[in-house]
Write an enzyme that holds these catalytic residues in place. Structure first.
Site, PDB file in Angstrom:
ATOM      1  N   THR A 157      -3.599   2.858   5.621  1.00 47.63           N
ATOM      2  CA  THR A 157      -4.935   2.592   6.174  1.00 47.63           C
ATOM      3  C   THR A 157      -4.935   1.547   7.294  1.00 47.63           C
ATOM      4  O   THR A 157      -5.937   1.402   7.993  1.00 47.63           O
ATOM      5  CB  THR A 157      -5.875   2.072   5.070  1.00 47.63           C
ATOM      6  N   SER A 192       0.331  -9.583   6.652  1.00 47.72           N
ATOM      7  CA  SER A 192      -0.858  -8.729   6.713  1.00 47.72           C
ATOM      8  C   SER A 192      -0.638  -7.665   7.784  1.00 47.72           C
ATOM      9  O   SER A 192      -0.530  -7.977   8.976  1.00 47.72           O
ATOM     10  CB  SER A 192      -2.087  -9.587   7.051  1.00 47.72           C
ATOM     11  N   SER A 193      -0.584  -6.407   7.351  1.00 45.79           N
ATOM     12  CA  SER A 193      -0.289  -5.310   8.283  1.00 45.79           C
ATOM     13  C   SER A 193      -1.341  -5.229   9.378  1.00 45.79           C
ATOM     14  O   SER A 193      -1.023  -5.153  10.569  1.00 45.79           O
ATOM     15  CB  SER A 193      -0.221  -3.996   7.503  1.00 45.79           C
ATOM     16  N   GLU A 213       0.841  -1.210   0.000  1.00 47.67           N
ATOM     17  CA  GLU A 213       0.000   0.000   0.000  1.00 47.67           C
ATOM     18  C   GLU A 213       0.875   1.259   0.000  1.00 47.67           C
ATOM     19  O   GLU A 213       0.565   2.244  -0.680  1.00 47.67           O
ATOM     20  CB  GLU A 213      -0.934   0.006   1.221  1.00 47.67           C
TER      21      GLU A 213
HETATM   22  S1  SF4 Z   1      -8.380  -3.059   5.601  1.00 50.61           S
HETATM   23 FE1  SF4 Z   1     -10.054  -3.430   4.165  1.00 50.61          FE
HETATM   24  S2  SF4 Z   1     -11.397  -1.609   4.268  1.00 50.61           S
HETATM   25 FE2  SF4 Z   1      -9.428  -1.106   5.212  1.00 50.61          FE
HETATM   26  S3  SF4 Z   1      -8.282  -0.139   3.551  1.00 50.61           S
HETATM   27 FE3  SF4 Z   1      -7.688  -2.323   3.599  1.00 50.61          FE
HETATM   28  S4  SF4 Z   1      -9.054  -3.326   2.165  1.00 50.61           S
HETATM   29 FE4  SF4 Z   1      -9.929  -1.292   2.607  1.00 50.61          FE
END
Ligand code: SF4
Length: 314
Positions: free
Chosen positions: A164, A222-223, A125
């Site tokens: 995020t 997985s962050s 990301e």
């Molecule tokens: S955790 Fe889920 S809702 Fe949050 S930014 Fe990532 S894909 Fe989107």
């Protein structure tokens, strides 16, 4: 057993997985996917079995009419550009909440701001967000020390955005420091941490002090899953472990516990949580309760437009 709620799949993950499934239904295999569509081996393997082909870069894809899907984490602009040059049929499954961050960064850039991105180096990301703008336009800050060491070109023209899937508490500290050092910095009201990350951390915070151990189901890359494990530890749970499935549980570390908490990262399917519950039920006398931190029922993201328009052939 206290089950954290919400846990597991978020709306962005559901949309990304359904994008691949829908592309397979509409176009048949193969459907190429750049990077793991979401960070979960179980999900990736089940899509692979249906005909998805996972690659890390577009160079690995032959010239083809088959769809090429970009993962939920988002991609640098160079990726859709390369896809266009090669006439690939690209479909973007970037989570809309990540796209929102891309837009915030672009708007700040157009206003002439230097942009700080709070996030973790190397996460897809972060690579995707930094790649929305020319090299050097976005500076990554990972720690309070990074904030302290940062020397702006012009303190009156600064903006920030965040990944995020960060720790809500750590990020609040970093944003606070940014605002203290650079009072004119502009950014989102608080941060860009998504609703799913926030709610899963809140549920873990409520459960962690009440249990002897916490299991977070999720992938090591997985962050948001990694953050859940950290949140459990910091909220007073003496043993917090991240496992990708029930088979990875090291039962020796639990012993005579009387309460265990369970959560799952946003990319972990519920079937893996069910397997963990079953594994505990085989070894312990189990009573299961749910601890609800937030309702998420209404959150839904529509599929990318090109996948919405047609019905799959029967
Ligand atoms: S955790 Fe889920 S809702 Fe949050 S930014 Fe990532 S894909 Fe989107």
């Amino acid at each position: 057993m206290l089950l954290c709620a919400p846990r597991g799949f978020c709306a962005g993950v559901v949309r990304a997985i359904e994008s691949v499934e829908r592309a397979l239904a509409l176009h048949g295999p193969p459907v190429y996917v750049r990077h793991e569509i979401v960070h979960n081996r179980h999900v990736v393997n089940s899509l692979r079995a249906k005909g998805a082909v996972f690659v890390e870069e577009l160079d690995e894809i032959p010239d083809t009419d088959a769809p090429v899907i970009f993962s939920a984490h988002g991609v640098p602009l160079s990726v859709p550009e390369q896809a266009k040059k090669r006439n690939l049929f690209a479909l973007d499954a970037t989570c809309p909440l990540v796209t929102k961050v891309h837009r915030e960064a672009l708007l700040a850039f157009r206003r002439g701001c230097e942009i700080l991105l709070v996030g973790h180096a190397g996460h897809p990301e972060v690579v995707g967000t930094m790649g929305q703008l020319p090299a050097g336009a976005i500076i990554l800050v990972q720690t309070l020390a990074d904030v302290d060491a940062f020397v702006p070109k012009d303190a009156a023209r600064l903006a920030y955005v965040t990944q995020t899937t960060l720790s809500v508490d750590d990020t609040a500290g970093i944003v606070e420091r940014l605002k203290a050092r650079f009072p004119q910095i502009v950014g989102p009201r608080k941060d860009d941490i998504c609703y799913a990350t926030t709610n899963r951390q809140e549920a873990v915070k409520r459960v962690a002090p009440q249990v002897d151990a916490m299991i977070v189901v999720g992938a090591a890359n997985s962050s948001n899953s990694q953050r859940l494990k950290e949140v459990a530890e910091r909220s007073g749970c003496p043993r917090a472990v991240l496992v990708s499935n029930a088979g990875e549980i090291d039962w020796d570390i639990f012993g005579a516990i009387s309460a265990v908490g369970i959560s799952a990262g946003a990319s972990a399917p519920e079937v893996l949580v069910d397997e963990v519950i079953d594994a505990f039920a085989q070894r312990y006398e189990l009573r299961v309760e749910t601890v609800m931190a937030a309702e998420e029922g209404g959150v839904f993201f529509p599929l990318p437009r090109l996948l919405r328009e047609r019905e799959p052939a029967e």
